[in-house]
Scaffold this active site. Structure first.
Site, short mmCIF file in Angstrom:
data_model
loop_
_atom_site.label_atom_id
_atom_site.label_comp_id
_atom_site.label_asym_id
_atom_site.label_seq_id
_atom_site.Cartn_x
_atom_site.Cartn_y
_atom_site.Cartn_z
N SER A 18 0.87 -1.18 0.00
CA SER A 18 0.00 0.00 0.00
C SER A 18 0.91 1.22 0.00
CB SER A 18 -0.93 -0.01 1.21
OG SER A 18 -0.21 -0.20 2.41
N GLU A 20 1.33 5.47 0.80
CA GLU A 20 0.79 6.63 1.50
C GLU A 20 1.23 7.92 0.82
OE1 GLU A 20 0.77 6.53 5.84
OE2 GLU A 20 1.55 8.57 5.84
N HIS A 80 -6.96 9.16 5.96
CA HIS A 80 -6.52 9.33 7.34
C HIS A 80 -7.44 10.36 8.01
CE1 HIS A 80 -2.14 7.82 6.96
NE2 HIS A 80 -2.83 7.38 5.93
N ASP A 112 -1.36 14.69 16.43
CA ASP A 112 -0.40 15.34 17.32
C ASP A 112 -1.07 16.50 18.06
OD1 ASP A 112 1.91 13.79 16.93
OD2 ASP A 112 2.19 14.71 14.96
N TYR A 151 3.68 1.45 17.04
CA TYR A 151 5.01 2.06 17.21
C TYR A 151 6.04 1.06 17.71
CZ TYR A 151 2.36 6.33 16.53
OH TYR A 151 1.57 7.29 15.97
N HIS A 155 5.54 5.04 21.07
CA HIS A 155 5.22 6.44 20.78
C HIS A 155 5.95 7.31 21.80
CE1 HIS A 155 2.79 10.13 20.77
NE2 HIS A 155 2.53 9.82 19.51
N LYS A 171 -7.19 -0.30 21.00
CA LYS A 171 -7.69 0.07 19.67
C LYS A 171 -8.23 -1.15 18.93
CE LYS A 171 -3.81 2.44 18.50
NZ LYS A 171 -2.92 3.38 17.78
N GLN A 182 4.82 2.95 12.53
CA GLN A 182 5.74 4.07 12.29
C GLN A 182 6.94 3.48 11.56
OE1 GLN A 182 6.39 7.00 11.60
NE2 GLN A 182 5.71 7.89 13.54
N GLN A 218 16.44 14.88 5.95
CA GLN A 218 15.00 15.01 6.18
C GLN A 218 14.49 13.79 6.96
OE1 GLN A 218 12.38 14.30 2.83
NE2 GLN A 218 11.42 16.30 3.13
N PHE A 222 12.57 13.64 10.57
CA PHE A 222 11.29 12.95 10.81
C PHE A 222 11.45 11.97 11.97
CE2 PHE A 222 9.92 13.05 6.07
CZ PHE A 222 9.41 14.33 6.25
N HIS A 272 3.66 -1.16 3.78
CA HIS A 272 3.04 0.15 3.58
C HIS A 272 4.18 1.13 3.33
CE1 HIS A 272 -0.09 3.24 4.06
NE2 HIS A 272 0.79 3.93 4.79
P1 FAD Z 1 -2.50 6.67 19.86
O1 FAD Z 1 -2.45 5.36 19.24
O2 FAD Z 1 -3.67 7.05 20.66
O3 FAD Z 1 -1.27 6.92 20.77
C1 FAD Z 1 -0.02 6.40 20.45
C2 FAD Z 1 0.63 6.02 21.75
O4 FAD Z 1 0.94 7.18 22.53
C3 FAD Z 1 -0.29 5.18 22.57
O5 FAD Z 1 0.03 3.85 22.30
C4 FAD Z 1 -0.04 5.62 23.99
O6 FAD Z 1 0.85 4.72 24.60
C5 FAD Z 1 0.62 6.95 23.87
N1 FAD Z 1 -0.24 8.01 24.31
C6 FAD Z 1 -1.16 8.66 23.58
N2 FAD Z 1 -1.74 9.62 24.30
C7 FAD Z 1 -1.16 9.57 25.52
C8 FAD Z 1 -1.31 10.30 26.70
N3 FAD Z 1 -2.21 11.30 26.79
N4 FAD Z 1 -0.55 9.97 27.75
C9 FAD Z 1 0.34 8.96 27.68
N5 FAD Z 1 0.55 8.24 26.58
C10 FAD Z 1 -0.20 8.53 25.51
N6 FAD Z 1 -0.74 12.31 12.17
C11 FAD Z 1 -1.55 13.21 11.53
O7 FAD Z 1 -1.75 14.33 12.03
N7 FAD Z 1 -2.12 12.91 10.32
C12 FAD Z 1 -1.96 11.71 9.73
O8 FAD Z 1 -2.50 11.48 8.64
C13 FAD Z 1 -1.13 10.73 10.38
N8 FAD Z 1 -0.96 9.51 9.84
C14 FAD Z 1 -0.22 8.57 10.52
C15 FAD Z 1 -0.10 7.29 9.98
C16 FAD Z 1 0.64 6.31 10.63
C17 FAD Z 1 0.73 4.93 10.03
C18 FAD Z 1 1.31 6.63 11.85
C19 FAD Z 1 2.16 5.59 12.55
C20 FAD Z 1 1.19 7.90 12.40
C21 FAD Z 1 0.42 8.88 11.76
N9 FAD Z 1 0.26 10.16 12.28
C22 FAD Z 1 -0.53 11.08 11.63
C23 FAD Z 1 0.95 10.56 13.52
C24 FAD Z 1 0.05 10.44 14.77
O9 FAD Z 1 -1.06 11.27 14.67
C25 FAD Z 1 0.89 10.85 15.97
O10 FAD Z 1 1.91 9.92 16.22
C26 FAD Z 1 0.11 11.14 17.24
O11 FAD Z 1 0.98 11.75 18.19
C27 FAD Z 1 -0.48 9.91 17.90
O12 FAD Z 1 -1.58 9.47 17.22
P2 FAD Z 1 -1.95 7.90 17.26
O13 FAD Z 1 -3.21 7.68 16.59
O14 FAD Z 1 -0.78 7.11 16.88
O15 FAD Z 1 -2.25 7.84 18.84
#
Ligand code: FAD
Length: 303
Positions: A18, A20, A80, A112, A151, A155, A171, A182, A218, A222, A272
């Site tokens: 896939s 992205e 997304h 984020d 991750y 993360h 989830k 990631q 770069q 990242f 991916h």
């Molecule tokens: P989650 O899965 O909710 O959190 C990730 C981990 O962080 C959790 O497992 C948890 O352990 C920890 N965590 C989360 N919140 C807390 C908290 N409050 N306190 C303590 N621990 C915590 N970002 C974008 O903006 N747009 C995108 O399109 C996008 N696409 C992505 C695609 C992929 C495949 C990946 C891997 C990341 C992508 N991201 C994107 C980045 C992502 O939004 C960030 O990494 C964000 O910080 C966490 O989102 P998540 O859904 O991974 O969070």
């Protein structure tokens, strides 16, 4: 290592990929994106995903890109979507709009913090608090396939890898069908992570996210933001090549090839690719994996 490049070992046709993309900001970037989509489409990816800008900043552009993919190609788009800076109703509206145009796959993310990576995350008042709730909300609106993040190096906000895997389990319990990782550069990290995920009772596919390193500086930036480590050997391979684009491209292809072929040799069949909207390197890696153009493009090539 050279033996890993024997094409017969990787041409079995069982590889699924896939791609992205990110939504383009300018007309020039739009042209680049569409050239890349046209080049990669004949490889018949399982799906192509389009990212959602930080803070929901690309809401319209993500939607428009996904809609154009549906209109003009036979690819299956995955949109997304994040929980950031929007109420549940607003997010649900986006999900319903996707359903109406025929999108059936969403990559559900928390996103984020509005203040940027490193700032404290505050859910939007009235918004989805956690990805888990977003996954449930999406599934309640339509029979979507839902992918989530994973991750291998945890993360940056997670207290520990176990806490992070607990979050992934939550989830999955909420209905996630697939996790996309990631990016990482050390395959051992991925396999150790998958072992721990499986030991936690998680059975969904954990698809490795591959970032072909087109530009080392770069990629290192990242990685620093994403909490991914950059091995010294990788830095060494790109050392001194900042101004030497041609050699850099060859090294980039060799590095990416080595990574994916090692993954294949160790049993991985789904990939991916973070394309950064560029096709050449990804196309070459897919070729190496045994993928060949299908349909009209293949007929043109054979003519
Ligand atoms: P989650 O899965 O909710 O959190 C990730 C981990 O962080 C959790 O497992 C948890 O352990 C920890 N965590 C989360 N919140 C807390 C908290 N409050 N306190 C303590 N621990 C915590 N970002 C974008 O903006 N747009 C995108 O399109 C996008 N696409 C992505 C695609 C992929 C495949 C990946 C891997 C990341 C992508 N991201 C994107 C980045 C992502 O939004 C960030 O990494 C964000 O910080 C966490 O989102 P998540 O859904 O991974 O969070």
């Amino acid at each position: 290592m050279l033996s890993a490049f024997r094409p017969s070992r990787h041409g079995s046709g069982r590889i699924r990929v896939s791609f992205e993309f990110f939504p383009p900001k300018t007309p020039d970037m739009e042209v680049t994106l569409w050239k890349s989509i046209e080049r990669l489409a004949p490889l018949s990816p399982s799906f192509v995903s389009v990212t959602y800008g930080a803070g929901g900043s690309t809401r319209e552009r993500t939607h428009n890109t996904v809609a154009r993919i549906l209109r003009e190609t036979s690819l299956k788009p995955a949109a997304h979507l994040t929980c950031v800076a929007a109420t549940r109703e607003e997010v649900d509206e986006v999900v319903r709009a996707y359903w109406e145009i025929g999108v059936r796959h969403i990559v559900a993310l928390r996103g984020d913090p509005v203040g940027g990576v490193g700032a404290r995350y505050e859910p939007h008042p009235g918004g989805y608090v956690q990805v888990c709730d977003l996954v449930k909300g999406i599934k309640a609106i339509g029979d979507f396939e839902v992918s989530v993040s994973a991750y291998p190096e945890k993360h940056p906000e997670a207290a520990s890898l176990d806490a992070d895997i607990d979050a992934l389990k939550a989830k999955v319990d909420c209905g996630a069908d697939r996790a996309i990782t990631q990016f990482f550069f050390d395959n051992d990290l991925y396999f150790r992570y998958v072992d721990r995920v499986r030991a936690r009772g998680i059975t969904i596919p954990i698809v490795p996210g591959i970032l072909p390193v087109q530009n080392f500086r770069q990629a290192a930036n990242f990685a620093a933001r994403a909490g991914a480590s950059v091995p010294e050997w990788l830095a060494a391979r790109f050392e001194g090549l900042d101004e030497d684009i041609e050699t850099r491209r060859l090294i980039a292809a060799a590095v990416a090839a080595e990574q994916v072929i090692d993954l294949v040799d160790r049993g991985v069949s789904d990939f991916h690719f973070y394309t950064m909207n560029r096709a050449d390197l990804v196309y070459a890696i897919c070729h190496l994996l045994g993928l060949r153009p299908q349909g009209a493009a293949a007929e043109r090539a054979a003519a």
